[in-house]
Design a protein around this motif. Structure first.
Motif, PDB file in Angstrom:
ATOM      1  N   GLY A  10      -5.986  -0.515   0.640  1.00  0.00           N
ATOM      2  CA  GLY A  10      -6.847  -0.892  -0.150  1.00  0.00           C
ATOM      3  C   GLY A  10      -8.160  -1.342   0.753  1.00  0.00           C
ATOM      4  N   LEU A  13     -11.662  -1.507  -1.036  1.00  0.00           N
ATOM      5  CA  LEU A  13     -11.966  -2.611  -1.815  1.00  0.00           C
ATOM      6  C   LEU A  13     -13.097  -3.625  -1.272  1.00  0.00           C
ATOM      7  CD1 LEU A  13      -8.595  -2.933  -3.632  1.00  0.00           C
ATOM      8  CD2 LEU A  13     -10.372  -1.855  -4.480  1.00  0.00           C
ATOM      9  N   GLY A  82      -9.265   0.666 -10.770  1.00  0.00           N
ATOM     10  CA  GLY A  82      -9.275   0.611  -9.592  1.00  0.00           C
ATOM     11  C   GLY A  82     -10.309   1.303  -8.679  1.00  0.00           C
ATOM     12  N   THR A  99      -6.748   3.319  -5.666  1.00  0.00           N
ATOM     13  CA  THR A  99      -5.776   2.146  -5.689  1.00  0.00           C
ATOM     14  C   THR A  99      -6.135   1.287  -6.538  1.00  0.00           C
ATOM     15  OG1 THR A  99      -6.076   2.434  -3.108  1.00  0.00           O
ATOM     16  CG2 THR A  99      -5.650   0.065  -3.891  1.00  0.00           C
ATOM     17  N   GLU A 100      -5.210   0.629  -7.078  1.00  0.00           N
ATOM     18  CA  GLU A 100      -5.069  -0.350  -8.051  1.00  0.00           C
ATOM     19  C   GLU A 100      -4.450  -1.450  -7.666  1.00  0.00           C
ATOM     20  OE1 GLU A 100      -2.422  -1.108 -12.126  1.00  0.00           O
ATOM     21  OE2 GLU A 100      -2.442   1.007 -11.545  1.00  0.00           O
ATOM     22  N   GLU A 101      -5.248  -2.604  -7.563  1.00  0.00           N
ATOM     23  CA  GLU A 101      -4.620  -3.926  -7.165  1.00  0.00           C
ATOM     24  C   GLU A 101      -3.845  -4.615  -8.328  1.00  0.00           C
ATOM     25  OE1 GLU A 101      -5.104  -5.183  -4.115  1.00  0.00           O
ATOM     26  OE2 GLU A 101      -6.040  -3.551  -3.661  1.00  0.00           O
ATOM     27  N   GLY A 102      -2.947  -5.326  -7.878  1.00  0.00           N
ATOM     28  CA  GLY A 102      -2.362  -6.148  -8.889  1.00  0.00           C
ATOM     29  C   GLY A 102      -1.167  -5.538  -9.564  1.00  0.00           C
ATOM     30  N   GLU A 164      -0.127 -10.196  -3.392  1.00  0.00           N
ATOM     31  CA  GLU A 164      -0.088  -9.167  -4.690  1.00  0.00           C
ATOM     32  C   GLU A 164      -0.154  -7.804  -4.277  1.00  0.00           C
ATOM     33  OE1 GLU A 164      -2.872 -10.035  -8.534  1.00  0.00           O
ATOM     34  OE2 GLU A 164      -3.973  -9.372  -6.942  1.00  0.00           O
ATOM     35  N   SER A 166      -0.438  -3.592  -4.092  1.00  0.00           N
ATOM     36  CA  SER A 166      -1.369  -2.645  -4.858  1.00  0.00           C
ATOM     37  C   SER A 166      -0.556  -1.110  -4.839  1.00  0.00           C
ATOM     38  CB  SER A 166      -2.542  -2.662  -3.696  1.00  0.00           C
ATOM     39  OG  SER A 166      -2.209  -2.048  -2.546  1.00  0.00           O
ATOM     40  N   THR A 168      -1.187   2.644  -4.941  1.00  0.00           N
ATOM     41  CA  THR A 168      -2.056   3.644  -4.328  1.00  0.00           C
ATOM     42  C   THR A 168      -1.585   4.897  -4.659  1.00  0.00           C
ATOM     43  OG1 THR A 168      -2.796   2.344  -2.751  1.00  0.00           O
ATOM     44  CG2 THR A 168      -3.365   4.814  -2.425  1.00  0.00           C
TER      45      THR A 168
END
Length: 175
Positions: A10, A13, A82, A99-102, A164, A166, A168
């Protein structure tokens, strides 16, 4: 391979990007194999910018050689928000990472189940624990290959230094 790890971490980001302003098409399997919605492999940035919901920012700075990367932030895919990185080599689309964080393991498993239902059993699975960019990164990824079209789909869950995680989703044209 560098592109895949960059998406998994990520890193995009942290770099400049642009809001897409909505839900973009997600990965699908079509005539060109795995692809991002209706975006054709080999499209130029101008062609991609004409797709519904896509507003391309300037390419990210610091890219070298013949590769440019565009970061679209606040993109919705797979019912989550994301960052979408679009990769162009020699000015032609060759890959994308969402990509999605968390994301947690439950979300990852749900998407894995969806992908297995849609695309069949994965062609590979890998679990790694490695040092990358001075951080300890744990990654679990699943891969679906389409050898007829030279495309590949990855689903990965990673966490750096026990932080945390992520999630993807990566899709690319490998040939």
């Amino acid at each position: 391979m560098k592109r895949i790890f960059a998406g998994i971490l990520g890193c995009g980001l942290l770099l400049a990007g642009c809001s897409s302003g909505g839900e973009l098409p997600s990965v699908r399997r079509g005539e060109e194999g795995f692809q991002l919605g209706s975006l054709a492999w080999g499209s130029a940035p101008g062609e991609v910018a004409e797709a519904p919901g896509v507003t391309l920012p300037e390419p990210m700075e610091g890219e070298s050689g013949n590769t440019s990367v565009y970061a679209l932030r606040e993109v919705r895919q797979y019912d989550a928000e994301g960052t979408l990185l679009l990769y162009f080599r020699d000015g032609l689309l060759e890959g994308a990472d969402f990509t999605e964080e968390g994301a947690d393991e439950e979300r990852f498993q749900s998407l894995l189940d969806d992908f297995r239902e849609e695309y069949g059993r994965e062609t590979g699975q890998n679990e790694t624990d490695s040092a990358l960019l001075g951080r300890q990164v744990e990654t679990l990824d699943y891969r679906w290959d389409d050898p007829e079209t030279g495309t590949v789909l990855f689903l990965a869950l990673s966490a750096a230094d026990g932080g945390e995680p992520s999630l993807t989703v990566s899709v690319s044209k490998t040939e």
